[in-house]
Design a protein around this motif. Sequence first.
Motif, PDB file in Angstrom:
ATOM      1  N   LEU A 303      35.998 140.844  -1.302  1.00  0.00           N
ATOM      2  CA  LEU A 303      37.182 140.653  -0.462  1.00  0.00           C
ATOM      3  C   LEU A 303      37.148 141.757   0.579  1.00  0.00           C
ATOM      4  CD1 LEU A 303      40.153 139.939  -2.883  1.00  0.00           C
ATOM      5  CD2 LEU A 303      39.402 138.461  -1.003  1.00  0.00           C
ATOM      6  N   GLU A 304      37.586 141.416   1.784  1.00  0.00           N
ATOM      7  CA  GLU A 304      37.526 142.386   2.874  1.00  0.00           C
ATOM      8  C   GLU A 304      38.842 142.402   3.638  1.00  0.00           C
ATOM      9  OE1 GLU A 304      34.046 142.166   5.412  1.00  0.00           O
ATOM     10  OE2 GLU A 304      35.236 142.623   7.182  1.00  0.00           O
ATOM     11  N   GLY A 305      39.316 143.588   3.943  1.00  0.00           N
ATOM     12  CA  GLY A 305      40.499 143.708   4.791  1.00  0.00           C
ATOM     13  C   GLY A 305      40.264 144.818   5.782  1.00  0.00           C
ATOM     14  N   SER A 306      40.712 144.629   7.023  1.00  0.00           N
ATOM     15  CA  SER A 306      40.496 145.701   7.988  1.00  0.00           C
ATOM     16  C   SER A 306      41.805 146.161   8.600  1.00  0.00           C
ATOM     17  CB  SER A 306      39.510 145.269   9.063  1.00  0.00           C
ATOM     18  OG  SER A 306      39.773 143.968   9.456  1.00  0.00           O
ATOM     19  N   GLN A 394      46.609 146.894  -1.919  1.00  0.00           N
ATOM     20  CA  GLN A 394      47.512 146.138  -2.791  1.00  0.00           C
ATOM     21  C   GLN A 394      47.261 144.640  -2.680  1.00  0.00           C
ATOM     22  OE1 GLN A 394      51.280 147.790  -1.752  1.00  0.00           O
ATOM     23  NE2 GLN A 394      51.132 149.346  -3.348  1.00  0.00           N
ATOM     24  N   ALA A 395      46.981 144.185  -1.457  1.00  0.00           N
ATOM     25  CA  ALA A 395      46.680 142.760  -1.278  1.00  0.00           C
ATOM     26  C   ALA A 395      45.429 142.399  -2.068  1.00  0.00           C
ATOM     27  CB  ALA A 395      46.481 142.455   0.211  1.00  0.00           C
ATOM     28  N   MET A 396      44.449 143.270  -2.067  1.00  0.00           N
ATOM     29  CA  MET A 396      43.208 143.022  -2.816  1.00  0.00           C
ATOM     30  C   MET A 396      43.454 142.970  -4.318  1.00  0.00           C
ATOM     31  SD  MET A 396      40.178 145.145  -1.109  1.00  0.00           S
ATOM     32  CE  MET A 396      39.601 144.541   0.480  1.00  0.00           C
ATOM     33  N   SER A 397      44.229 143.911  -4.794  1.00  0.00           N
ATOM     34  CA  SER A 397      44.515 143.929  -6.228  1.00  0.00           C
ATOM     35  C   SER A 397      45.221 142.643  -6.621  1.00  0.00           C
ATOM     36  CB  SER A 397      45.410 145.115  -6.585  1.00  0.00           C
ATOM     37  OG  SER A 397      44.855 146.288  -6.089  1.00  0.00           O
ATOM     38  N   ALA A 398      46.194 142.219  -5.792  1.00  0.00           N
ATOM     39  CA  ALA A 398      46.966 141.023  -6.122  1.00  0.00           C
ATOM     40  C   ALA A 398      46.088 139.771  -6.051  1.00  0.00           C
ATOM     41  CB  ALA A 398      48.141 140.894  -5.162  1.00  0.00           C
ATOM     42  N   ASP A 399      45.211 139.704  -5.042  1.00  0.00           N
ATOM     43  CA  ASP A 399      44.342 138.529  -4.873  1.00  0.00           C
ATOM     44  C   ASP A 399      43.345 138.382  -6.011  1.00  0.00           C
ATOM     45  OD1 ASP A 399      45.184 137.230  -2.649  1.00  0.00           O
ATOM     46  OD2 ASP A 399      43.850 138.270  -1.260  1.00  0.00           O
ATOM     47  N   SER A 400      42.843 139.496  -6.476  1.00  0.00           N
ATOM     48  CA  SER A 400      41.698 139.444  -7.380  1.00  0.00           C
ATOM     49  C   SER A 400      42.095 139.592  -8.841  1.00  0.00           C
ATOM     50  CB  SER A 400      40.734 140.570  -7.039  1.00  0.00           C
ATOM     51  OG  SER A 400      41.363 141.805  -7.257  1.00  0.00           O
ATOM     52  N   ASP A 401      43.347 139.988  -9.092  1.00  0.00           N
ATOM     53  CA  ASP A 401      43.766 140.307 -10.461  1.00  0.00           C
ATOM     54  C   ASP A 401      42.866 141.370 -11.084  1.00  0.00           C
ATOM     55  OD1 ASP A 401      45.861 138.510 -10.400  1.00  0.00           O
ATOM     56  OD2 ASP A 401      44.550 136.859 -10.950  1.00  0.00           O
ATOM     57  N   LEU A 402      42.249 142.194 -10.245  1.00  0.00           N
ATOM     58  CA  LEU A 402      41.412 143.281 -10.757  1.00  0.00           C
ATOM     59  C   LEU A 402      42.154 144.593 -10.549  1.00  0.00           C
ATOM     60  CD1 LEU A 402      37.963 142.222  -9.264  1.00  0.00           C
ATOM     61  CD2 LEU A 402      38.518 142.330 -11.685  1.00  0.00           C
TER      62      LEU A 402
END
Length: 499
Positions: A303-306, A394-402
Amino acid sequence: MDYILSIDQGTTSSRAVVFDRAGQPVAIAQREFAQHFPQPGWVEHDAHEIWQTQLAVMQEALLWAGISAKQLRAIGLTNQRETTVLWDRQTGEPVAPAIVWQDRRTVAHCEALRAAGLADKIARKTGLVLDAYFSGTKLAWLLDHVPGARARAERGELAFGTVDSWLVWKLTGGRVHATDPSNASRTLLFNLKQGAWDPELLAMLRIPKEVLPQVLPSCGVVAETEAALLGVSVSIAGWAGDQQAALFGQACFAPGMAKNTYGTGCFMLMNTGSKPVVSRHRLLSTVAWQGPASSEHARAYALEGSVFMAGATVQWLRDGLQLIQSAPEVEALAASVADTGDVFLVPAFAGLGAPDWDGQARGTLLGMTRGTTRAHIARAALEAIALQTADVFQAMSADSDLLLQELRVDGGACRNNLLMQIQADVLGVSVVRSQVSETTALGAAYLAGLATGFWSGADEISAQWQEERRFEPQWTASQRSERQARWRQAVNRAKKWAV
Ligand code: ADP
């Protein structure tokens, strides 16, 4: 054969780094090249100049390392992503200047695709947000605007490639036309799940399949270089787009491991394992790398966010406000106050990226009183870099459940210790700075070295990876949530300003 040569073709410069067996850089050579801005919103590179500067720094790096190409086990390659080149297969001549990832000329095409109701389907297949940033509409533009290009492309006379493909074509004297899945997954033409060019996407963007490169693994021998270039032929054995290479260079091999690069903007990538994650928070889903099917590096996704304005916020303090004379000065200035005095800077100078995606947001400075000084503003600027990163995290954690355990960091602005401490405080996880700062080039070297047995496997590399410094969070959970809630209020005030 004790070295790996890493080719790092970036947006403003071409670099080459020689690494030894310990994964340490032995020599680095770098040359800048011209940026062309022919119209507002357009950004072009001369593909020849990219190649010439790249070849020159490869030769220089060997010279400075005091070694010959015979001592190279392999070459690794990493590149600025999405930049689009179209060339003649017969002559090897580009038919037009390369269209750089920053170029906005295809915004209207993207809007038309959106109006036709295709954005969701494209997002589902590619993992990308439909945007002019990616290669697909840039290639369509070249086919539509270069006289005769479409007909020639359909006859198989033209080759399309991102910079990785262009360089491998040049390095092999035109024998190999290929790309790797991490670069292919940035084109809008690549089916993320299947790992192949997608006929339906090609039809939507009117791209003839005859122009496409073959997709070869990121970790594996791609081709042999022309002997005349370096004196002997060397295997190109690993390649990936720059951000994915940095993820590899930070040894983020397990799902849930993440890195953030603090440059002009921030690029955060998290390894999500062997299946792509469909983001619910408008992050991008992308191929991280792909090795041979049987290997421990069989396809991994990320997952990538900039964040658009990170180090650039500090540049603005320096050049726009003239609060400081050099970027590193911001640290002492910000450290001269204990907190921002409830001042918030939302650096939405170019709109907001993930997860807010608001092109109409603009920069906002809030909460000033008569007691506010330039030190508070400097500290608010550093906090803003950390808080924007926390939004993506936080968006990554929520998206991935990791559950992310720590964040590995690199890039120019990660030298700022105060910024890294604030980052750990805001995130509530450890922030770990790696000992080798050339993580992008190192990632490409690792991919090539693994493919050729120079390094034995992920375990050896993980053991080699060393932290230079670790920053532990010091805020309490309630301090953190209060600060984040206040930040969200500030972000909301910056939104939709330029309507
Ligand atoms: P890029 O690769 O995007 O050009 P770099 O990784 O070279 O970026 O980092 C340069 C950026 O980092 C600049 O935007 C600069 O303002 C910022 N920067 C450099 N040193 C510091 C520092 N000590 N504190 C904060 N920002 C810094």
